[in-house]
Design a protein around this motif. Structure first.
Motif, PDB file in Angstrom:
ATOM      1  N   ILE A   1      -1.143  29.550   1.123  1.00 46.62           N
ATOM      2  CA  ILE A   1      -1.397  30.093   2.447  1.00 46.62           C
ATOM      3  C   ILE A   1      -2.741  30.644   2.776  1.00 46.62           C
ATOM      4  N   ASP A   2      -3.453  30.260   3.828  1.00 44.06           N
ATOM      5  CA  ASP A   2      -4.486  31.065   4.410  1.00 44.06           C
ATOM      6  C   ASP A   2      -4.129  31.856   5.540  1.00 44.06           C
TER       7      ASP A   2
ATOM      8  N   LEU B   1       7.639  30.399   2.720  1.00 45.09           N
ATOM      9  CA  LEU B   1       7.546  29.100   2.805  1.00 45.09           C
ATOM     10  C   LEU B   1       8.225  28.340   1.654  1.00 45.09           C
ATOM     11  N   GLU B   2       8.121  28.645   0.436  1.00 40.81           N
ATOM     12  CA  GLU B   2       8.755  28.268  -0.797  1.00 40.81           C
ATOM     13  C   GLU B   2      10.311  28.327  -0.506  1.00 40.81           C
ATOM     14  N   ILE B   3      10.764  29.428  -0.359  1.00 44.87           N
ATOM     15  CA  ILE B   3      12.408  29.807  -0.018  1.00 44.87           C
ATOM     16  C   ILE B   3      13.041  28.798   1.191  1.00 44.87           C
TER      17      ILE B   3
ATOM     18  N   ASP C   1      -3.213  40.950   1.351  1.00 49.27           N
ATOM     19  CA  ASP C   1      -2.907  40.207   0.400  1.00 49.27           C
ATOM     20  C   ASP C   1      -1.448  40.160   0.246  1.00 49.27           C
ATOM     21  N   LYS C   2      -0.845  41.109   0.292  1.00 48.51           N
ATOM     22  CA  LYS C   2       0.584  41.352   0.240  1.00 48.51           C
ATOM     23  C   LYS C   2       1.372  40.460   1.447  1.00 48.51           C
ATOM     24  N   TRP C   3       0.657  40.391   2.513  1.00 49.86           N
ATOM     25  CA  TRP C   3       1.377  39.581   3.604  1.00 49.86           C
ATOM     26  C   TRP C   3       1.102  37.985   3.229  1.00 49.86           C
ATOM     27  N   ARG C   4       0.010  37.583   2.727  1.00 51.56           N
ATOM     28  CA  ARG C   4      -0.126  36.125   2.141  1.00 51.56           C
ATOM     29  C   ARG C   4       0.566  35.975   1.242  1.00 51.56           C
ATOM     30  N   SER C   5       0.941  36.632   0.076  1.00 50.54           N
ATOM     31  CA  SER C   5       1.636  36.308  -0.812  1.00 50.54           C
ATOM     32  C   SER C   5       3.389  36.172  -0.187  1.00 50.54           C
ATOM     33  N   TRP C   6       3.714  37.049   0.202  1.00 48.44           N
ATOM     34  CA  TRP C   6       4.947  37.021   1.254  1.00 48.44           C
ATOM     35  C   TRP C   6       5.388  35.810   2.127  1.00 48.44           C
TER      36      TRP C   6
END
Length: 173
Positions: free
Chosen positions: A6-7, A37-39, A27-32
Motif C-alpha cells: 500500500i502506498d 486489504l488482506e483480510i 507508517d502505522k496507517w500504511r500497515s493497517w
C-alpha cells in the motif's frame, strides 16, 4: 509481512495546523490498510501496488465536500471516494492502482470519541476502517447491510489491536 503493498498519500490538514500530534503515525496507517486489504480478501493482484489517500481536515472543509458531493450541507465524520468499481480493469501502464480517498473531520472525530468515551485513536481507526470498506464497495442502505458492514469493520479493527467499539450510538438512528 503484508501480502499487499500500500502506498499511502497522507495529508494532515488538522493536527499540524493546530500544533498537535496525530495519535496514529503514517507508517502505522500504511500497515493497517495493507492488513485490512488482506483480510477483506478481494482477490487483488499481489504484484500490484495500491494507493489510498487519507486526509485529515476540519468540520468546515468536510461540510463543503459533503455539500458539493452528497448535497448535504452539514459536517460529517468521514467521506470516502472510491476509485475502483466492480467493472474496473487497471490499465497495463499504471504502476499504482488508486483505491480512493478517505477524508476524516478531526473535529467531529474528537466529539464522537468523547461522546462514546473512547480514545481519539480508536475513533480514527473506526472511521478509517469504515471509509476503507466503502472504498471496496461496501454500503449500508438498510439495517441488515449496516449490521454486516459493522461486523466486518470490527474484524478489521480487531486485526490491528483496536478495542471493541461500542455501537450504542446506533440506537439514536
Amino acid at each position: 509481512m503484508n501480502k499487499y503493498n500500500i502506498d499511502l498519500y497522507f495529508e494532515d490538514n488538522f493536527f499540524e495546523l493546530n500544533n498537535q500530534s496525530c495519535p496514529i503515525m503514517e507508517d502505522k496507517w500504511r500497515s493497517w490498510f495493507a492488513t485490512w486489504l488482506e483480510i477483506t480478501d478481494h482477490d487483488f493482484d499481489e504484484n500490484e501496488n495500491y494507493e489510498i489517500s487519507l486526509i485529515f481536515t476540519n468540520d468546515e472543509e468536510i461540510k463543503q465536500l459533503n455539500s458539493q458531493f452528497r448535497q448535504k450541507n452539514q459536517a460529517t465524520d468521514v467521506l470516502s471516494f472510491a476509485s475502483v468499481d466492480d467493472e474496473f480493469a487497471p490499465l497495463p501502464m499504471v504502476d499504482t492502482i488508486s483505491l480512493g480517498d478517505i477524508i476524516i473531520s478531526i473535529e467531529t472525530a474528537q466529539k464522537q470519541a468523547q461522546e462514546q468515551n473512547h480514545s481519539l485513536k480508536n475513533e480514527l481507526a473506526w472511521l478509517a476502517s469504515h471509509g476503507f470498506l466503502h472504498l471496496l464497495g461496501w454500503d449500508h442502505p438498510n439495517d441488515d447491510l449496516l449490521t454486516e458492514m459493522l461486523a466486518e469493520q470490527q474484524k478489521l479493527l480487531d486485526s490491528v489491536g483496536i478495542d471493541k467499539i461500542s455501537l450504542d450510538f446506533l440506537k439514536v438512528f
